[in-house]
Design an enzyme around this catalytic site. Structure first.
Site, short mmCIF file in Angstrom:
data_model
loop_
_atom_site.label_atom_id
_atom_site.label_comp_id
_atom_site.label_asym_id
_atom_site.label_seq_id
_atom_site.Cartn_x
_atom_site.Cartn_y
_atom_site.Cartn_z
N GLY A 239 0.77 -1.24 0.00
CA GLY A 239 0.00 0.00 0.00
C GLY A 239 0.79 1.28 0.00
N PRO A 274 4.76 -5.28 -0.31
CG PRO A 274 6.94 -4.47 -0.18
CD PRO A 274 6.04 -5.54 0.37
N GLY A 275 4.17 -3.72 -3.45
CA GLY A 275 4.22 -3.94 -4.90
C GLY A 275 4.70 -2.66 -5.57
NE ARG A 276 0.58 2.25 -6.06
CZ ARG A 276 -0.42 2.24 -6.92
NH1 ARG A 276 -0.29 2.82 -8.09
NH2 ARG A 276 -1.58 1.69 -6.61
NE ARG A 312 -1.77 2.83 -11.61
CZ ARG A 312 -1.74 4.02 -11.07
NH1 ARG A 312 -1.14 5.01 -11.71
NH2 ARG A 312 -2.27 4.26 -9.91
CB CYS A 346 -12.36 2.84 -31.27
SG CYS A 346 -11.46 2.78 -32.80
CD GLU A 347 -13.41 2.22 -24.79
OE1 GLU A 347 -13.86 2.92 -23.87
OE2 GLU A 347 -13.45 0.99 -24.81
CE1 TYR A 375 -1.04 -3.60 -8.75
CE2 TYR A 375 0.05 -1.61 -7.98
CZ TYR A 375 -0.45 -2.88 -7.74
OH TYR A 375 -0.35 -3.42 -6.48
N1 LLP Z 1 -1.33 -7.12 -0.83
C1 LLP Z 1 -2.60 -7.23 -1.23
C2 LLP Z 1 -3.47 -8.19 -0.55
C3 LLP Z 1 -3.09 -6.44 -2.28
O1 LLP Z 1 -4.35 -6.55 -2.65
C4 LLP Z 1 -2.22 -5.52 -2.92
C5 LLP Z 1 -2.69 -4.69 -4.02
C6 LLP Z 1 -0.88 -5.45 -2.48
C7 LLP Z 1 -0.47 -6.27 -1.44
C8 LLP Z 1 0.13 -4.53 -3.11
O2 LLP Z 1 -0.21 -3.21 -2.93
P1 LLP Z 1 0.80 -2.03 -3.32
O3 LLP Z 1 2.00 -2.11 -2.39
O4 LLP Z 1 1.21 -2.23 -4.73
O5 LLP Z 1 0.02 -0.79 -3.12
N2 LLP Z 1 -4.24 -1.44 -10.03
C9 LLP Z 1 -4.20 -0.43 -9.00
C10 LLP Z 1 -3.65 -0.96 -7.70
C11 LLP Z 1 -4.42 -2.17 -7.18
C12 LLP Z 1 -3.82 -2.74 -5.92
C13 LLP Z 1 -4.44 -4.05 -5.59
N3 LLP Z 1 -3.90 -4.69 -4.46
C14 LLP Z 1 -3.39 0.75 -9.53
O6 LLP Z 1 -2.93 0.72 -10.66
O7 LLP Z 1 -3.26 1.75 -8.83
#
Ligand code: LLP
Length: 416
Positions: A239, A274-276, A312, A346-347, A375
């Site tokens: 997050g 963490p992802g993003r 996005r 086409c949008e 993402y």
């Molecule tokens: N853990 C769980 C259970 C999650 O659902 C998510 C993301 C993460 C970890 C990783 O979150 P992060 O650290 O990346 O914030 N497509 C959207 C974001 C969707 C996030 C979904 N869950 C975007 O492009 O902003």
């Protein structure tokens, strides 16, 4: 912050010019900096070194094999949400004891494969799911660890589609129900219900919502303990927000400083997802201006990347900075013009940026859409029968093609 910088007015990824990459691999093209990726992983690792958490990169942010593998080599685990992500995760060679599996809709087949591979934790989102995992584990004669995902009912100021810890969201289990599960956990003979999981949303730039959620969860853990139901693992999700434009997100250090005092009270081993934060600023989408179109009301830069390549802006109204790959300095500037940067789909919602200023932008120019490492490709599609694009990873002066461009044949390969 990242390794995409101008040298003599040319945009570089580490030591390689983006123009050169576009020339060699074509556009649209995702370009990743290995150094940015790894250094963001290390930032979290170092910030939390006092408690040495298991850091599971959230594969949904970017599930490219080479990206995940680079992180796994650094010691990361992986956070998955589907059988497909499990398949990819296992291919990276990650230890199955470093895989955690979340998601509200796991199928029986997905659950079975994950149990057979001895993944570390399922993060469970409902009682029926808990029962199904118990049933499958019993059938396989395996004792499976699970964590209960709590919905802590806190509001996080982010886009409404990516908040997940509010009471009205489909995610997690309320405290009362979770309490019953823990106090009756012996009912689930093949499960070791030994963890709590939370994830309150994505692109959260301040510590407040995290602290509020963690305080609630930690109080809950202590209450359970006083009733003889100890919790050994606490997964705090992902997050963490990043900079797309004007945001001033907390750094990994600031985040750690804010949450560590709360986490220490939990007396549990910590997992993070963490992802993003790790991948977001490690990638850009390079695109070429096909046409400049001027209408009485607007100017459009029509580029060769569309919302199928990066959704996005369309889906969340997200802002991504768009930089010219060859920059003009203002001193010898021609006219500054304002463009909507739009794709070929086409949008009318097919845009990468609105009302962006450029100097002397013309057909054939290359643009770099920043902050596209998370993402970006992972949410791309074949909409309008557009083949998905190539991805390359730069490491110093070395370049590796990490996904080749799909062909027209790929588009119909599975159709009968
Ligand atoms: N853990 C769980 C259970 C999650 O659902 C998510 C993301 C993460 C970890 C990783 O979150 P992060 O650290 O990346 O914030 N497509 C959207 C974001 C969707 C996030 C979904 N869950 C975007 O492009 O902003």
């Amino acid at each position: 912050m990242h390794d995409f910088n101008y040298k003599h007015n040319n945009l570089y990824c580490e030591s390689v010019s983006i123009e050169e990459l576009a020339g060699k691999y074509g556009t649209p093209l995702y370009v990743y900096s290995r150094n940015t990726l790894i250094s963001h992983y290390r930032k979290i690792k170092e910030a939390f070194s006092a408690i040495n958490p298991l850091i599971c990169f959230s594969m949904k942010a970017n599930s490219n094999f080479s990206i995940c593998k680079a992180l796994v080599k650094e010691g990361a685990g992986l956070d998955i949400v589907s059988g497909g992500e499990l398949y990819r995760a296992l291919k990276t060679g990650v230890a199955s004891k470093k895989i955690v599996y979340a998601g509200v809709g796991k199928t029986e087949k997905e659950i079975e494969i994950a149990i057979r591979h001895h993944i570390f934790f399922f993060n469970v989102e409902s009682i029926p799911e808990l029962e199904l995992i118990n049933k499958v584990a019993a059938r396989l004669g395996i004792q499976q660890k699970v964590a209960i995902r709590i919905n802590p009912d806190v509001k996080a100021s982010t886009h409404k589609y990516i908040t997940t810890g509010h009471g009205e969201n489909k995610f997690g289990i309320d405290f009362e129900t979770a309490r019953k599960i823990f106090l009756e956990r012996n009912r689930y003979k093949n499960l070791s219900i030994s963890g709590i999981h939370m994830h309150i949303g994505s692109q959260i730039v301040e510590a407040g919502p995290f602290i509020r959620a963690m305080e609630r969860v930690v109080d809950f853990i202590r209450d359970l303990e006083s009733h003889g139901a100890g919790v050994r693992w606490l997964n705090i999700g992902g997050g963490l927000g990043i900079i797309y434009s004007e945001e001033r997100p907390q750094t990994a250090k600031e985040y750690a400083k804010a949450v560590l005092p709360v986490l220490k009270k939990a007396k549990a081993n910590i997992i993070m997802e963490p992802g993003r934060f790790i991948a977001g600023n490690a990638g850009v989408l390079v695109t070429k201006v096909q046409y400049i179109k001027e209408t009485p009301r607007k100017k459009f830069a029509i580029v060769d990347a569309g919302m199928n390549d990066l959704i996005r802006p369309n889906l969340y109204g997200a802002y991504h900075e768009i930089l010219p790959v060859k920059s003009c300095s203002y001193s010898n500037s021609e006219e500054i013009k304002i463009f909507d940067v739009v794709g070929p789909i086409c949008e009318s919602g097919d845009f990468l940026g609105k009302d962006r200023k450029f100097i002397g932008l013309k057909e054939g120019d290359l643009l770099s859409v920043m902050g596209a490492g998370a993402y970006g490709f992972s949410m791309s599609s074949n909409y309008n029968s557009r083949p998905r694009v190539s991805e390359v990873m730069v490491d110093g002066s070395k370049v590796k093609l990490i996904r080749s461009r799909e062909t027209y044949e790929d588009l119909i390969r599975t159709e009968l």
